[in-house]
Scaffold this motif. Structure first.
Motif: not given
Length: 129
Positions: A13-16, A46-50, A105-112, A122-125
């Motif tokens: 997901r893209f987090a603008p 924005g950030d990208r969350l996987s 459990p989830l493996a999360l990757r955040l491209e900040k 940014g945090g709320s997005a």
């Protein structure tokens, strides 16, 4: 019953970032917090969350993991992505198809890319993503 994680694919997901054009405090709620009215514009940065489920066969991991690339997201204990995941997990736990087992459990990757404390949401997005 079939393992519900078999049908889960990684999601991205893209987090603008957002820019507040107006912000007004319009009242106070019974819980003491304020009611706000805001007009926002989404930005192209924005950030990208996987996120992907960690299969049971992948090891002993029973907790969500967050790997961050890019800008510093701040202390892990204050990370809104992990807090949002924890709240979502609590909400779905009673109806999880494999109950009484818990959601995986989830493996999360955040491209900040959105700097913290810059007023760009940014945090709320990231949490919404």
């Amino acid at each position: 019953m079939r393992d519900p994680t078999d049908r889960l694919a990684p999601i991205v997901r893209f987090a603008p970032a957002k820019l507040n054009l107006t912000l007004a405090v319009v009242g106070r709620r019974p819980d003491g917090l304020h009611t706000l009215h805001s007009v926002m514009a989404a930005l192209t940065v924005g950030d990208r969350l996987s996120a992907a489920a960690i299969p049971a066969a992948a090891g002993e991991t029973t907790t969500d993991t967050l790997h961050v690339e890019g800008l510093d997201p701040g202390p892990p204990g204050e990370n809104l992505v992990l807090r949002a995941i924890a709240l979502a997990r609590e909400a779905v736990r009673p109806t999880w198809p494999a109950a009484p087992a818990v959601p995986p459990p989830l493996a999360l990757r955040l491209e900040k890319r959105i700097p913290i404390a810059a007023g760009l949401g940014g945090g709320s997005a990231d949490a919404a993503a």
